[in-house]
Write an enzyme that holds these catalytic residues in place. Structure first.
Site, short mmCIF file in Angstrom:
data_model
loop_
_atom_site.label_atom_id
_atom_site.label_comp_id
_atom_site.label_asym_id
_atom_site.label_seq_id
_atom_site.Cartn_x
_atom_site.Cartn_y
_atom_site.Cartn_z
N ARG A 101 -32.12 -3.37 54.77
CA ARG A 101 -31.99 -2.64 53.70
C ARG A 101 -30.60 -3.25 52.82
O ARG A 101 -29.59 -3.21 53.37
CB ARG A 101 -31.73 -1.15 53.88
CG ARG A 101 -32.90 -0.55 54.70
CD ARG A 101 -34.09 -0.41 53.82
NE ARG A 101 -33.96 0.36 52.55
CZ ARG A 101 -33.99 1.72 52.67
NH1 ARG A 101 -34.17 2.38 53.79
NH2 ARG A 101 -33.65 2.50 51.51
N LYS A 120 -36.95 14.23 54.90
CA LYS A 120 -37.78 13.36 53.82
C LYS A 120 -39.35 13.91 54.10
O LYS A 120 -40.22 13.48 53.75
CB LYS A 120 -37.43 12.07 53.92
CG LYS A 120 -36.38 11.44 53.59
CD LYS A 120 -36.25 9.94 53.81
CE LYS A 120 -35.13 9.51 52.99
NZ LYS A 120 -34.79 7.98 53.27
N ASN A 178 -30.92 5.34 50.69
CA ASN A 178 -30.00 4.05 50.25
C ASN A 178 -29.11 4.39 49.17
O ASN A 178 -27.86 3.76 49.20
CB ASN A 178 -30.86 3.15 49.91
CG ASN A 178 -30.57 1.66 50.23
OD1 ASN A 178 -29.41 1.53 51.02
ND2 ASN A 178 -30.90 0.48 49.96
N PRO A 224 -38.40 7.98 48.28
CA PRO A 224 -37.60 9.10 47.74
C PRO A 224 -36.69 9.74 48.82
O PRO A 224 -36.85 9.80 49.90
CB PRO A 224 -38.86 10.50 47.68
CG PRO A 224 -40.14 9.61 47.43
CD PRO A 224 -39.86 8.36 48.41
N GLU A 225 -35.59 10.24 48.28
CA GLU A 225 -34.53 10.73 49.14
C GLU A 225 -34.56 12.49 49.29
O GLU A 225 -35.40 12.95 48.46
CB GLU A 225 -33.08 10.31 48.76
CG GLU A 225 -33.07 8.75 48.43
CD GLU A 225 -31.63 8.18 48.44
OE1 GLU A 225 -30.77 9.05 49.11
OE2 GLU A 225 -31.38 7.15 48.03
#
Length: 269
Positions: A259, A52, A163, A2-3
């Site tokens: 990533r 986060k 991301n 989760p961002e």
């Protein structure tokens, strides 16, 4: 993972539902039972987020009265109508109507105020916090030979950016992810920062990530809405091989430290 907008949204939910109350705090799974018992019966003062990281603060006589949560890759924290726990619930905070159930976190621990300050000191500026200062971030970016696509995911610089926001904000400003920080102009950095502040605040409000401008929505373009588990309308994230919504060039994907990073080769020169 989760961002940051997800964590800030959760902090608001926890404070709204349980702030000022004495909720029941337990660990149905049992792995957090001793810690939960230490704050059970205390007033929940409120929850806050930094990047986060989620901090749930209890008014308590004990030094370690803050629950520190990092969801990691698979963690979930759901606030739902009170019912029996489902799955391996590490932490439950509940009143007579609602329960916040935590499953699969990277960590969940009870910490002191000093430990919270030490954890926050390792983090960079959070675009969602009113006290964020982007100036130190700019100085580090401008002095770095690392790619901007790498720098944006560094939580010691841009706390809470993940991301999706990384890929989308670079597309929105026409910046190739591989460009070194030393080649980012100050006006470009300021535009990136201001855009993150706006986009992430919108994510908190609506609960999903939308990054396309009005001219590129499904309604404006006469195209079907995006279908993806992450939801939201985006330009490049997880659209590898599909035509760019702006120029039609197939969206490309590369890897930065394991990533996936999506970009348009034509729009981001």
């Amino acid at each position: 993972m989760p961002e940051g907008h997800v964590i800030h949204r959760l902090a608001t939910q926890i404070t709204s539902q349980f702030g000022g109350k004495v909720p029941a705090v337990s660990s149905p799974q049992g792995r957090f039972a001793a810690e939960a018992a230490r704050v059970d019966g205390a007033v929940l003062a409120g929850a806050s987020a930094w990047g986060k990281h989620l901090f749930i603060d209890f008014d308590s006589d004990i030094p370690d009265h803050i629950i520190h949560i990092h969801l990691g890759l698979i963690g979930k924290l759901r606030v739902r109508p009170l019912a029996d726990p489902v799955g391996h619930v590490r932490l439950r905070i509940a009143d007579d109507r609602q329960a916040a159930d935590l499953t699969g976190p990277q960590w969940c621990r009870l910490i002191t105020g000093e430990e919270q300050a030490a954890a926050v000191a390792k983090l960079g500026a959070d675009p969602l916090r009113a006290d964020a200062d982007p100036e130190p971030v700019w100085k580090k970016v401008a002095a770095s030979s690392r790619a901007i696509g790498d720098l944006l995911l560094d939580q010691a610089l841009f706390a809470g950016v993940g991301n999706i926001y990384r890929a989308e904000v670079l597309f929105r400003h026409g910046i190739r992810p591989s460009r070194p920080g030393t080649q980012i102009r100050r006006r470009e950095f300021d535009a990136i920062w201001d855009d993150l502040v706006s986009l992430m605040a919108d994510g908190v409000a609506v609960g999903r990530i939308d990054t396309v401008r009005p001219d590129h929505t499904p309604e404006a373009m006469g195209r079907p809405p995006r279908e993806d588990a992450h939801g939201g309308e985006v330009y490049v994230y997880r659209r590898a091989g599909q035509p760019c919504l702006v120029c039609g060039t197939p969206v490309a994907v590369t890897s930065v430290k394991g990533r996936n990073l999506f970009y348009c080769p034509a729009c981001q020169r």
